[in-house]
Scaffold this active site. Structure first.
Site, PDB file in Angstrom:
ATOM      1  N   ARG A   6      50.034  35.641  44.366  1.00  0.00           N
ATOM      2  CA  ARG A   6      49.829  35.971  42.962  1.00  0.00           C
ATOM      3  C   ARG A   6      48.903  37.171  42.894  1.00  0.00           C
ATOM      4  O   ARG A   6      48.224  37.497  43.869  1.00  0.00           O
ATOM      5  CB  ARG A   6      49.254  34.803  42.179  1.00  0.00           C
ATOM      6  N   ASN A  58      45.748  39.082  40.748  1.00  0.00           N
ATOM      7  CA  ASN A  58      44.702  38.962  39.745  1.00  0.00           C
ATOM      8  C   ASN A  58      44.163  40.375  39.527  1.00  0.00           C
ATOM      9  O   ASN A  58      44.337  41.242  40.375  1.00  0.00           O
ATOM     10  CB  ASN A  58      43.604  38.014  40.253  1.00  0.00           C
ATOM     11  N   GLU A  83      43.668  42.170  42.859  1.00  0.00           N
ATOM     12  CA  GLU A  83      43.518  41.268  44.001  1.00  0.00           C
ATOM     13  C   GLU A  83      44.883  40.686  44.351  1.00  0.00           C
ATOM     14  O   GLU A  83      45.523  40.050  43.517  1.00  0.00           O
ATOM     15  CB  GLU A  83      42.544  40.133  43.684  1.00  0.00           C
ATOM     16  N   TYR A 117      35.369  36.497  30.120  1.00  0.00           N
ATOM     17  CA  TYR A 117      35.486  35.930  31.472  1.00  0.00           C
ATOM     18  C   TYR A 117      35.600  37.036  32.510  1.00  0.00           C
ATOM     19  O   TYR A 117      35.000  36.990  33.577  1.00  0.00           O
ATOM     20  CB  TYR A 117      36.705  35.009  31.509  1.00  0.00           C
ATOM     21  N   LYS A 118      36.373  38.070  32.173  1.00  0.00           N
ATOM     22  CA  LYS A 118      36.564  39.184  33.098  1.00  0.00           C
ATOM     23  C   LYS A 118      35.482  40.259  32.921  1.00  0.00           C
ATOM     24  O   LYS A 118      35.567  41.321  33.545  1.00  0.00           O
ATOM     25  CB  LYS A 118      37.953  39.808  32.890  1.00  0.00           C
TER      26      LYS A 118
END
Lengths: 330, 145, 319
Positions: free
Chosen positions: A210, A212, A252, A303-304
């Protein structure tokens, strides 16, 4: 005009104009085309700066041994992870790395790094260091081993030198649910609950991946809490003069492997920073990143840590779209 | 230690940190429980290493003390293979002080919940978060610029 | 699916056939307690535990972790004359025959954090227990084996003895079982886990003994090799894709009824554990009996092998 290698092989993470946290897993090792090229045919990344990346993480780990953790009960899983990583590297780069021998005694050769080692599988004394630390020194990716027990995953071991605002030494021993407690809101929490169930149900040997993403200042991959004094003040001050050169999209590439011998989950995190200037050379990417930043849910933005950096980057990307051709090149 | 007496509730190893905790433990414990009193939470690991090899599976572990001390006992028990269900804590206070784990240098100190603190070891300003590690018996101190 | 060839067959004891399977080169590694789904008829799979490679020095060479890069897969299968046909088919295999199997699946792994492992085997349940014992012997973990054995019918008893030595205790008489379990579980050191593979009665006896000794449930693990019947109140399943209706009787599972109706549905463990048969539910309330789906997944999915429509309900499936 040829596309530079870092852009051509870049795993651009945003397929849509909006973004919300999701599990977004797909099969590993499958090539994916982008507007600028393609990525993903291999699981272990070897870029032009591979050797520097390896030296950089060696230096960090040498200076701060707490970037590595391994519970005593993670011994078999660490060997499992090591063998998987070395075999994978040998399979993906047969000219550069080989793992030979099919009995207990194996010989590892990594020509690119000039590493040669002979070891006995399962015999810790046959290696110069912990098996997971040994394997982590052969790859660019951060490595984490999650044990599968009691219907949950537990952070049992890892070597991480490029965490994004977390610390391996603090997170060691936590369950998957505890690790993801800071996620924003119930919907994101459910995403991680489903992700854990998915990982628990994988069959031995299966590999998924995945992506990110986030934004950061400069191209330093190590944004761990441990290294906060090096990057924190600058991020707080946000004295950006040229966003095209100073602000980076941080993607990522995360691989999730159900290890074949123990059923533990190997979590690999490859960090790929790309300057906004580079992003802007691909108009589709610049447009989608700007749009995503403009429409991000407040919880996700917090959050980020994008409340300030996000609008700044979006505005710069929009300006480039209207600027004369060639102005975005860096 | 003999195998557990199967007729009643599970037998407990009660680890009390400090005199006040020892008194509280003595009051609440049954004859079948083993009570050990230590001076500091840092001694919990040593006592568990001495006690656990004498116990059988089926025993429970109880940590008694301030919120921070009881959490430290729980952390030491979890690190030695106790399952979450087997460990309970009897906190003596109303939990306004917690153990804070510095995200930068990993030193642990005590602080008020929801406070800003300076790490006594590295001096970094820390925001005391609510992200808790049961294995550290501490919450994360997030560095602030 | 793996394409395998039968390299050897043997009869270690009456009613049990051991089969050695090979592929082209090393086969996928597997964790202790893992099984493969062996295809005994087109689309029909039975799970059989993988046992370590026997060798003159014992059941596994001590120099390589059991399950790593195996050249061969070893299965031991008890004949069930009244079964659906899977074990009869395996017992008819001869060297040179070709079979297909899933890659290894892990459903019964050891718990790495345990300070001590108590392994309990009954009858053919010895197969995953043997794999666990070989694993612990290699990694130097503390373990003991309790073998419930009727004279002459337990395969691998000698292999277990070779691996476990004096850590093997046996009960050959049914009446001796409670005392054997009681002694082991009441005296087990702190941080033990117990693993049972055997008939449902043995699994229940171990669980009850452990509970009496105050063990928490997360320390008690079991792999049944006799499928508990997924029976209950009759109901109807409506198949959305074909519009067909399948009546499920009181004495059969939804999966059985689909088989009877000739509807292809994936499955493997038939115990609600592996998740292979999880199917989307378009309508109808479900009585969930599986252990694989999370609470949020249960909304809209069911495991065909064990779960049923809630009493009085009809379920509509995306099949």
């Amino acid at each position: 005009m040829t596309v530079p290698e870092d852009v051509a092989s870049y795993p651009f993470p945003l397929p849509h104009d909006t973004y919300r946290i999701s599990a977004n897993v797909e099969e590993a090792g499958v090539e994916r085309a982008t507007e600028a090229g393609a990525w993903g045919s291999t699981m272990l990344h070897v870029g032009p700066d591979h050797a520097e990346a390896i030296v950089r993480r060696r230096t960090i780990f040498g200076r701060e041994p707490r970037r590595f953790v391994a519970a005593p009960h993670a011994r078999a899983a660490s060997w499992d992870a090591m063998l998987w990583l070395l075999e994978r590297m040998a399979r993906e780069r047969p000219g550069e790395a080989q793992l030979e021998g099919d009995g207990a005694r194996r010989r590892w050769r990594n020509h690119r790094l000039g590493v040669e080692a002979e070891f006995v599988v399962g015999d810790d004394a046959s290696l110069p260091e912990h098996p997971l630390a040994f394997a982590a020194a052969q790859v660019e990716e951060d490595v984490v081993v999650l044990g599968d027990r009691g219907d949950a995953l537990w952070l049992d071991a890892g070597l991480v030198t490029a965490a994004s605002v977390w610390s391996l030494a603090f997170d060691a021993g936590m369950s998957f649910a505890e690790l993801h407690r800071p996620v924003p809101g119930d919907e994101a929490r459910r995403v991680f609950e489903r992700a854990e169930r998915f990982l628990l149900r994988l069959h031995p040997g299966e590999a998924w991946r995945r992506l990110n993403w986030g934004l950061q200042l400069d191209d330093e991959a190590d944004l761990s809490l441990d290294a906060f004094p090096a990057w924190g003040p600058r991020r707080a001050a946000l004295d950006v003069v040229d966003p095209g050169r100073e602000v980076f999209l941080r993607t990522e590439v995360q691989h999730l492997v159900k290890l074949p011998l123990t059923g533990s989950v190997l979590f690999l995190i490859g960090v790929r920073p790309l300057s906004l200037g580079r992003v802007a050379t691909v108009p589709g990417w610049a447009g989608r990143l700007a749009s995503v930043l403009e429409t991000l849910a407040p919880g996700t933005s917090a959050y980020k840590e994008l409340d300030t950096l996000g609008p700044l980057a979006a505005e710069w990307l929009r300006r480039q779209a209207h600027a004369p051709a060639g102005a975005a090149a860096t | 230690m003999p195998g557990p007496d199967v007729s009643g509730p599970p037998p407990r190893l009660v680890l009390a940190v400090g005199e006040r905790a020892g008194a509280a433990a003595a009051e609440r414990c049954a004859a079948r429980d083993r009570v050990r009193v230590v001076v500091s939470a840092d001694d919990a690991a040593t006592v568990l290493d001495a006690e656990l090899p004498r116990l059988t599976t089926g025993w429970r572990i109880v940590g008694v003390g301030t919120t921070a001390d009881a959490a430290a006992v729980r952390a030491a028990a979890l690190a030695r293979g106790a399952l979450g269900e087997e460990v309970t804590v009897w906190p003596l206070d109303d939990s306004w002080r917690v153990r804070v784990h510095c995200g930068v240098c990993h030193h642990q100190g005590e602080s008020r919940r929801d406070a800003l603190a300076a790490c006594p070891a590295c001096g970094t300003a820390l925001a005391v978060s609510d992200q808790e590690s049961r294995v550290h018996g501490a919450v994360l101190g997030v560095p602030r610029a | 699916m793996l394409e395998l060839r039968v390299a050897d067959v043997a009869t270690p004891c009456a009613g049990v056939r051991s089969v050695t399977l090979v592929g082209d080169g090393p086969l996928p590694s597997y964790p202790p307690g893992a099984h493969v789904g062996l295809e005994w008829a087109p689309g029909r799979l039975n799970p059989y535990s993988l046992t370590p490679t026997p060798s003159p020095r014992g059941p596994t060479p001590r120099d390589l972790p059991p399950g790593l890069d195996p050249e061969e897969y070893h299965l031991s299968i008890a004949l069930r004359p009244d079964g659906e046909g899977g074990s009869r088919r395996v017992h008819a295999l001869a060297p040179g025959d070709r079979v297909r199997a899933t890659p290894p699946r892990s459903s019964f792994p050891p718990v790495g954090t345990a300070a001590h492992h108590v392994l309990v085997a009954g009858g053919i349940g010895v197969t995953p227990v043997l794999a666990h014992a070989a694993w612990h012997a290699f990694w130097g973990n503390s373990f003991e084996v309790l073998l419930v054995q009727r004279p002459g019918v337990t395969p691998h008893a000698a292999d277990l003895r070779a691996l476990a030595g004096d850590r093997l205790a046996r009960a050959t008489d049914r009446t001796a079982v409670p005392a054997l379990l009681d002694e082991a579980l009441r005296g087990a050191p702190w941080n033990s886990h117990v693993y049972t593979c055997g008939p449902p009665g043995l699994i229940a006896a171990v669980a009850a003994t452990a509970r009496r000794a105050h063990w928490v449930a997360d320390r008690v693990h079991a792999e049944p090799f006799v499928h508990a019947p997924a029976t209950g109140t009759p109901f109807t399943a409506v198949l959305r894709r074909s519009g067909r209706e399948v009546a499920v009787g009181a004495g059969e599972s939804l999966l059985d009824a689909l088989d009877r109706a000739g509807v292809a549905a994936p499955r493997l463990c038939r115990q609600g554990v592996c998740g292979e048969c999880v199917t989307e539910v378009a309508a109808g309330r479900v009585e969930h009996r599986d252990t694989v789906l999370g609470d949020d997944e249960r909304d809209g999915h069911m495991a065909l092998c064990v779960s049923r429509a809630a009493v009085g309900e009809t379920v509509e499936l995306q099949l």
